[in-house]
Design a protein around this motif. Structure first.
Motif, short mmCIF file in Angstrom:
data_model
loop_
_atom_site.label_atom_id
_atom_site.label_comp_id
_atom_site.label_asym_id
_atom_site.label_seq_id
_atom_site.Cartn_x
_atom_site.Cartn_y
_atom_site.Cartn_z
N GLN A 1 2.47 19.61 -1.17
CA GLN A 1 3.37 19.42 -0.05
C GLN A 1 4.43 20.52 -0.09
N GLY A 2 4.53 21.26 1.02
CA GLY A 2 5.51 22.34 1.07
C GLY A 2 5.27 23.40 0.03
N GLY A 3 4.00 23.60 -0.33
CA GLY A 3 3.69 24.61 -1.34
C GLY A 3 3.89 24.14 -2.76
N GLN A 4 4.32 22.88 -2.94
CA GLN A 4 4.56 22.34 -4.28
C GLN A 4 3.54 21.26 -4.60
N ALA A 5 3.06 21.29 -5.83
CA ALA A 5 2.11 20.27 -6.27
C ALA A 5 2.83 18.94 -6.44
N GLN A 6 2.22 17.89 -5.96
CA GLN A 6 2.77 16.54 -6.06
C GLN A 6 1.77 15.65 -6.78
N VAL A 7 2.26 14.82 -7.69
CA VAL A 7 1.42 13.84 -8.37
C VAL A 7 1.98 12.46 -8.04
N GLN A 8 1.14 11.62 -7.48
CA GLN A 8 1.59 10.30 -7.04
C GLN A 8 0.57 9.24 -7.44
N VAL A 9 0.98 8.00 -7.27
CA VAL A 9 0.05 6.88 -7.42
C VAL A 9 -0.16 6.26 -6.06
N ALA A 10 -1.40 6.30 -5.60
CA ALA A 10 -1.75 5.67 -4.34
C ALA A 10 -2.06 4.20 -4.62
N CYS A 11 -1.25 3.32 -4.08
CA CYS A 11 -1.41 1.87 -4.34
C CYS A 11 -2.47 1.32 -3.38
N THR A 12 -3.70 1.50 -3.76
CA THR A 12 -4.84 1.14 -2.92
C THR A 12 -5.33 -0.29 -3.15
N GLY A 13 -4.92 -0.89 -4.26
CA GLY A 13 -5.38 -2.24 -4.57
C GLY A 13 -6.83 -2.30 -4.99
N SER A 40 0.85 -1.20 0.00
CA SER A 40 0.00 0.00 0.00
C SER A 40 0.88 1.25 0.00
N ASP A 41 1.79 1.29 -0.98
CA ASP A 41 2.74 2.39 -1.06
C ASP A 41 2.09 3.64 -1.65
N MET A 42 2.79 4.76 -1.50
CA MET A 42 2.49 5.98 -2.23
C MET A 42 3.70 6.22 -3.13
N LEU A 43 3.53 6.04 -4.43
CA LEU A 43 4.65 6.07 -5.37
C LEU A 43 4.68 7.39 -6.14
N HIS A 44 5.88 7.93 -6.26
CA HIS A 44 6.05 9.16 -7.02
C HIS A 44 6.13 8.87 -8.52
N LEU A 45 5.59 9.75 -9.31
CA LEU A 45 5.77 9.71 -10.75
C LEU A 45 6.99 10.53 -11.13
N SER A 46 7.53 10.28 -12.31
CA SER A 46 8.69 11.03 -12.76
C SER A 46 8.26 12.35 -13.39
N VAL A 47 9.25 13.21 -13.64
CA VAL A 47 8.93 14.49 -14.26
C VAL A 47 8.43 14.30 -15.69
N ILE A 48 8.85 13.24 -16.36
CA ILE A 48 8.33 12.98 -17.70
C ILE A 48 6.89 12.49 -17.61
N ASP A 49 6.59 11.61 -16.64
CA ASP A 49 5.21 11.15 -16.45
C ASP A 49 4.24 12.30 -16.29
N THR A 50 4.68 13.37 -15.64
CA THR A 50 3.77 14.46 -15.28
C THR A 50 3.79 15.61 -16.28
N LEU A 51 4.40 15.42 -17.44
CA LEU A 51 4.34 16.45 -18.48
C LEU A 51 2.88 16.77 -18.81
N PRO A 52 2.52 18.03 -18.91
CA PRO A 52 1.12 18.37 -19.24
C PRO A 52 0.62 17.68 -20.51
N SER A 53 1.50 17.52 -21.50
CA SER A 53 1.06 16.93 -22.77
C SER A 53 0.85 15.43 -22.70
N LEU A 54 1.12 14.80 -21.55
CA LEU A 54 0.90 13.36 -21.40
C LEU A 54 -0.27 13.07 -20.46
#
Length: 425
Positions: free
Chosen positions: A81-93, A21-35
């Motif tokens: 978090q800390g004033g910065q937007a974070q995009v993650q994958v919540a591994c909820t199953g 049940s991790d909280m996984l970070h996406l990469s900067v390429i994953d979070t490109l607006p065009s993707l």
């Protein structure tokens, strides 16, 4: 004759075992607006078992595959978090949305969902609908299996691009296929490994702005050109005789597309036209990404020229431009990351063209136990000028070029120009 598809079951398919049940970070390429969009594909299988067993087998294999691919059973989460937007994958199953359906006809009755013009059953009908909003869940992956009376079947897949690119989505489907055929585990172990993508010190876009900007109201029509392997080989030989250098099928198809599209639109003289195509960056990182990585590691190679130069150019001249661009790929990739990953598609204008090669992603190798697919059909993604390169449906050999890059008034001229190259007699 009227054709219909009837849904018989739908629901979530969860991993068949307990998963982290991790909280996984996406990469900067994953979070490109065009993707930030969903990708839909339709996979046509000529052979399958009777009595809708294909859906049962795939569903059971999917539950097994979601154990090593457990992030795909979670949800995308945005937070600050800390004033910065974070995009993650919540591994909820919570699982993958799975729809089971049947068509009261054979695949032959609908020409294997192929043919000129509009298909007898719209491709969108084979994609899964989204779960009811009352579930409060937006799945990362959605799958629909439609069984036909001939025992053939169609798999409709929707994935969110920010979690897996084309290579990653095909890797996942191949894993489901291997488990459906009785393997105990996938031959390629999936790796999240997003931390291996370097993060530039400054992003060229706001971390909180992950949405595509409002796009112009293009009225893009669908164009489809089938190109035989024999004709491609003839053009390769002509290029070799003219320049003394070999070239690839991709380079020939892309060069002809760019030339013919530019001629068909007939831009004002000296209008800048830009061609973009994604290259695989997995091998360009130091060290290269390990086998099994299924996230986004692509970067845009771009070529700029005047519309007049491209309209007047020969195939060999544009092929040479493409080859020069590919030679500088490692350098360009590093510069793109260092510069903060500026949006590869911007500006979103009619003179820009994006091309993606899909026939090497691995979708054509997926086998759930009754053989690989007859064909794979993409459905249109973002509404800006794009063209996709695919393989011709079996047993034919060659290329199918599908394009949503021309408005209706320009499409007939484009088709005429392409016919001059690929069907000159």
């Amino acid at each position: 004759m009227a054709f219909s598809i009837v849904v018989s079951a739908e629901g979530m398919v969860q991993p068949c075992e307990q998963t982290p049940s991790d909280m996984l970070h996406l990469s900067v390429i994953d979070t490109l607006p065009s993707l930030q969009f969903n990708v839909g594909t339709v996979h046509v299988f000529r052979h399958g078992p009777p009595d809708e067993e294909a859906a049962k087998v795939i569903k059971e294999a999917l539950a097994k595959a979601l154990v090593p691919y457990y992030p795909l059973a979670g949800r995308i989460k945005e937070s600050t978090q800390g004033g910065q937007a974070q995009v993650q994958v919540a591994c909820t199953g919570e699982g993958v949305w799975f729809v089971q359906a049947s068509a009261h006809c054979t695949l032959l009755d609908v020409n294997y969902v192929d043919g000129d013009g509009e298909p007898l059953i719209p491709h969108q009908d084979f994609l899964p609908h989204y779960p009811p909003i009352t579930l409060g869940f937006d799945p990362v992956v959605l799958i629909k299996v439609t069984q036909f009376k001939c025992n053939g079947f169609i798999v409709g897949l929707i994935t969110h691009h920010c979690v897996a690119d084309g290579l990653g989505a095909a890797q996942f489907l191949n894993a489901v296929g291997e488990l459906a055929r009785g393997m105990q585990q996938p031959s390629i172990a999936p790796l999240w490994c997003r931390e291996a993508i370097p993060t530039p010190p400054r992003l060229a876009y706001s971390a909180g702005d992950r949405k595509l900007p409002k796009l112009p109201a293009f009225e893009l029509e669908t164009g489809c050109v089938d190109i035989s392997l024999d004709r491609i080989n003839q053009i390769k030989q002509q290029h070799l005789q003219l320049t003394g250098r070999t070239c690839s099928t991709f380079e020939i198809v892309v060069a002809s597309l760019w030339i013919c599209r530019t001629r068909a639109i007939n831009f004002v003289v000296d209008t800048e036209v830009k061609l973009m195509f994604f290259a695989n960056g997995r091998r360009l990182l130091n060290p290269p990404l390990p086998e099994g990585f299924y996230g986004n590691c692509v970067y845009p190679l771009a070529i700029k020229a005047s519309s007049g130069a491209i309209s007047r150019a020969s195939l060999s001249e544009v092929v040479t431009l493409l080859q020069k661009a590919k030679k500088r790929s490692r350098k360009d990739f590093s510069q793109w990351i260092d510069s903060g990953l500026p949006d590869p598609f911007a500006p979103y204008i009619y003179s820009n063209l994006f091309i993606s090669e899909w026939n090497r992603l691995g979708f054509n190798q997926v086998d759930y136990g009754w053989g690989p697919p007859l064909r794979m059909i993409p459905t249109q993604g973002p509404k800006f000028p794009v063209a996709l390169i695919l393989a011709l449906p079996k047993p034919n050999t060659g290329i199918r070029l599908i394009t949503w890059s021309l408005e209706g008034t320009h499409l007939p001229y484009f088709m005429d120009e392409m016919m001059k190259i690929y069907h000159p007699f």
